[in-house]
Write a protein that holds these residues in place. Structure first.
Motif, PDB file in Angstrom:
ATOM      1  N   GLY A  49      -4.543  -8.876  31.408  1.00 20.44           N
ATOM      2  CA  GLY A  49      -4.025 -10.374  30.760  1.00 20.44           C
ATOM      3  C   GLY A  49      -4.984 -11.136  30.158  1.00 20.44           C
ATOM      4  O   GLY A  49      -4.690 -11.847  29.349  1.00 20.44           O
ATOM      5  N   ASP A  50      -6.210 -11.039  30.558  1.00 20.09           N
ATOM      6  CA  ASP A  50      -7.406 -11.735  29.804  1.00 20.09           C
ATOM      7  C   ASP A  50      -7.778 -11.238  28.577  1.00 20.09           C
ATOM      8  O   ASP A  50      -7.917 -11.937  27.515  1.00 20.09           O
ATOM      9  N   ARG A  51      -7.340  -9.976  28.376  1.00 19.33           N
ATOM     10  CA  ARG A  51      -7.550  -9.060  26.787  1.00 19.33           C
ATOM     11  C   ARG A  51      -6.268  -9.659  25.962  1.00 19.33           C
ATOM     12  O   ARG A  51      -6.517 -10.106  24.911  1.00 19.33           O
ATOM     13  N   LYS A  52      -5.181  -9.921  26.543  1.00 17.54           N
ATOM     14  CA  LYS A  52      -4.081 -10.219  25.875  1.00 17.54           C
ATOM     15  C   LYS A  52      -3.525 -11.567  25.884  1.00 17.54           C
ATOM     16  O   LYS A  52      -3.127 -12.059  26.956  1.00 17.54           O
ATOM     17  N   GLU A  53      -4.306 -12.276  25.001  1.00 15.26           N
ATOM     18  CA  GLU A  53      -4.093 -13.899  25.215  1.00 15.26           C
ATOM     19  C   GLU A  53      -2.891 -14.358  24.352  1.00 15.26           C
ATOM     20  O   GLU A  53      -2.587 -13.566  23.605  1.00 15.26           O
ATOM     21  N   PRO A  54      -2.227 -15.327  24.831  1.00 21.75           N
ATOM     22  CA  PRO A  54      -1.015 -15.916  24.139  1.00 21.75           C
ATOM     23  C   PRO A  54      -1.461 -16.247  22.836  1.00 21.75           C
ATOM     24  O   PRO A  54      -2.334 -16.791  22.533  1.00 21.75           O
ATOM     25  N   ILE A  55      -0.388 -15.833  21.809  1.00 19.98           N
ATOM     26  CA  ILE A  55      -0.737 -16.030  20.659  1.00 19.98           C
ATOM     27  C   ILE A  55      -0.651 -17.489  20.113  1.00 19.98           C
ATOM     28  O   ILE A  55      -1.198 -17.841  19.406  1.00 19.98           O
ATOM     29  N   ASN A  56       0.534 -18.051  20.395  1.00 16.82           N
ATOM     30  CA  ASN A  56       0.782 -19.356  19.936  1.00 16.82           C
ATOM     31  C   ASN A  56       1.188 -20.384  21.372  1.00 16.82           C
ATOM     32  O   ASN A  56       0.970 -19.776  22.283  1.00 16.82           O
ATOM     33  N   GLU A  57       1.338 -21.556  20.768  1.00 19.50           N
ATOM     34  CA  GLU A  57       1.686 -22.527  21.796  1.00 19.50           C
ATOM     35  C   GLU A  57       3.025 -21.967  22.312  1.00 19.50           C
ATOM     36  O   GLU A  57       2.951 -22.323  23.828  1.00 19.50           O
ATOM     37  N   GLN A  58       3.866 -21.642  21.915  1.00 17.58           N
ATOM     38  CA  GLN A  58       5.290 -21.489  22.503  1.00 17.58           C
ATOM     39  C   GLN A  58       4.912 -20.043  23.489  1.00 17.58           C
ATOM     40  O   GLN A  58       5.611 -20.041  24.541  1.00 17.58           O
ATOM     41  N   ALA A  59       4.123 -19.153  23.261  1.00 15.90           N
ATOM     42  CA  ALA A  59       3.680 -18.074  24.010  1.00 15.90           C
ATOM     43  C   ALA A  59       3.116 -18.602  25.302  1.00 15.90           C
ATOM     44  O   ALA A  59       3.557 -18.330  26.293  1.00 15.90           O
ATOM     45  N   VAL A  60       2.176 -19.844  25.116  1.00 19.00           N
ATOM     46  CA  VAL A  60       1.626 -20.199  26.173  1.00 19.00           C
ATOM     47  C   VAL A  60       2.636 -20.934  27.265  1.00 19.00           C
ATOM     48  O   VAL A  60       2.596 -20.997  28.298  1.00 19.00           O
ATOM     49  N   ALA A  61       3.318 -21.824  26.366  1.00 21.37           N
ATOM     50  CA  ALA A  61       4.676 -22.401  27.213  1.00 21.37           C
ATOM     51  C   ALA A  61       5.658 -21.448  28.035  1.00 21.37           C
ATOM     52  O   ALA A  61       5.665 -21.759  29.193  1.00 21.37           O
ATOM     53  N   ASN A  62       5.543 -20.477  27.333  1.00 24.27           N
ATOM     54  CA  ASN A  62       6.759 -19.326  27.999  1.00 24.27           C
ATOM     55  C   ASN A  62       6.066 -18.651  28.989  1.00 24.27           C
ATOM     56  O   ASN A  62       6.464 -18.738  30.314  1.00 24.27           O
ATOM     57  N   THR A  63       4.767 -18.500  28.941  1.00 25.59           N
ATOM     58  CA  THR A  63       4.228 -17.864  30.136  1.00 25.59           C
ATOM     59  C   THR A  63       3.896 -18.906  31.045  1.00 25.59           C
ATOM     60  O   THR A  63       4.138 -18.594  32.607  1.00 25.59           O
ATOM     61  N   TYR A  64       3.600 -19.951  30.964  1.00 24.87           N
ATOM     62  CA  TYR A  64       3.567 -21.250  31.822  1.00 24.87           C
ATOM     63  C   TYR A  64       4.708 -21.473  32.758  1.00 24.87           C
ATOM     64  O   TYR A  64       4.972 -21.392  33.858  1.00 24.87           O
ATOM     65  N   ALA A  65       6.098 -21.442  31.852  1.00 25.93           N
ATOM     66  CA  ALA A  65       7.291 -21.520  32.505  1.00 25.93           C
ATOM     67  C   ALA A  65       7.418 -20.453  33.611  1.00 25.93           C
ATOM     68  O   ALA A  65       8.005 -20.888  34.634  1.00 25.93           O
ATOM     69  N   ALA A  66       7.215 -19.108  33.046  1.00 28.68           N
ATOM     70  CA  ALA A  66       7.451 -18.049  33.979  1.00 28.68           C
ATOM     71  C   ALA A  66       6.620 -18.263  35.239  1.00 28.68           C
ATOM     72  O   ALA A  66       6.875 -17.834  36.248  1.00 28.68           O
ATOM     73  N   MET A  67       5.279 -18.727  35.297  1.00 29.94           N
ATOM     74  CA  MET A  67       4.462 -18.890  36.419  1.00 29.94           C
ATOM     75  C   MET A  67       5.111 -19.981  37.274  1.00 29.94           C
ATOM     76  O   MET A  67       5.002 -19.943  38.543  1.00 29.94           O
ATOM     77  N   ARG A  68       5.656 -20.974  36.893  1.00 29.32           N
ATOM     78  CA  ARG A  68       6.104 -22.022  37.308  1.00 29.32           C
ATOM     79  C   ARG A  68       7.471 -21.360  38.054  1.00 29.32           C
ATOM     80  O   ARG A  68       7.622 -21.872  39.215  1.00 29.32           O
ATOM     81  N   SER A  69       8.183 -20.555  37.614  1.00 29.24           N
ATOM     82  CA  SER A  69       9.294 -20.168  38.173  1.00 29.24           C
ATOM     83  C   SER A  69       9.177 -19.251  39.278  1.00 29.24           C
ATOM     84  O   SER A  69       9.720 -19.394  40.203  1.00 29.24           O
ATOM     85  N   GLU A  70       7.825 -18.449  39.069  1.00 24.07           N
ATOM     86  CA  GLU A  70       7.351 -17.632  40.462  1.00 24.07           C
ATOM     87  C   GLU A  70       7.295 -18.523  41.567  1.00 24.07           C
ATOM     88  O   GLU A  70       7.469 -18.125  42.468  1.00 24.07           O
TER      89      GLU A  70
END
Length: 148
Positions: A7-28
């Motif tokens: 996960g550290d090597r594969k950084e989110p590319i843009n703001e949308q990817a960061v937002a999607n990752t964050y939303a998935a984490m909140r969902s979990e």
């Protein structure tokens, strides 16, 4: 550990990817909360059953649902099984609480790393309504010297 390094090597590319990752984490996180709540309700039901049948005669008949089938047993046979199930559920709840704390920490680190701030919808509405009222003060609507 491997997934964390990956996960550290594969950084989110843009703001949308960061937002999607964050939303998935909140969902979990919300899923963990709901599972804990569900299991705590089951623990309380087990406690109610234990409290209800404990003072009764041990040879008295009682019924227990096992895998969707209602079986007739005695309190002497059922009480230890219900107590074991309750203890197992409490252990699962404890493990889920640990997972919840880890997930909260992970989300906090993610928020710090990407400078994520949560906007409160209610606070925004109150702030906007306050601004509208403030900007509308002193405005005169209609004819100034209306003598109709």
């Amino acid at each position: 550990m491997a997934s964390k390094a990956e996960g550290d090597r594969k950084e989110p590319i843009n703001e949308q990817a960061v937002a999607n990752t964050y939303a998935a984490m909140r969902s979990e996180l919300n899923q963990i909360y709901s599972k804990i709540t569900e299991l705590e309700m089951e623990v309380s039901e087990h406690t109610l059953v234990i409290n209800a049948i404990q003072p009764l005669d041990q040879s008295r008949r009682c019924y227990r649902m096992i895998g969707g089938v209602l079986v007739e047993r005695t309190i002497k046979e059922v009480l230890p099984a219900v107590q074991r199930n309750k203890e197992g559920l409490e252990e699962v709840v404890a493990r889920l609480n640990e997972a919840l704390e880890k997930k909260k920490k992970e989300i906090t680190e993610f928020e710090t790393k990407y400078k994520i701030r949560i906007r409160k919808a209610d606070a925004e509405v109150k702030d906007e309504s306050g601004r509208k009222e403030g900007s509308a003060q002193g405005v005169l609507v209609g004819p100034a010297g209306g003598s109709e």
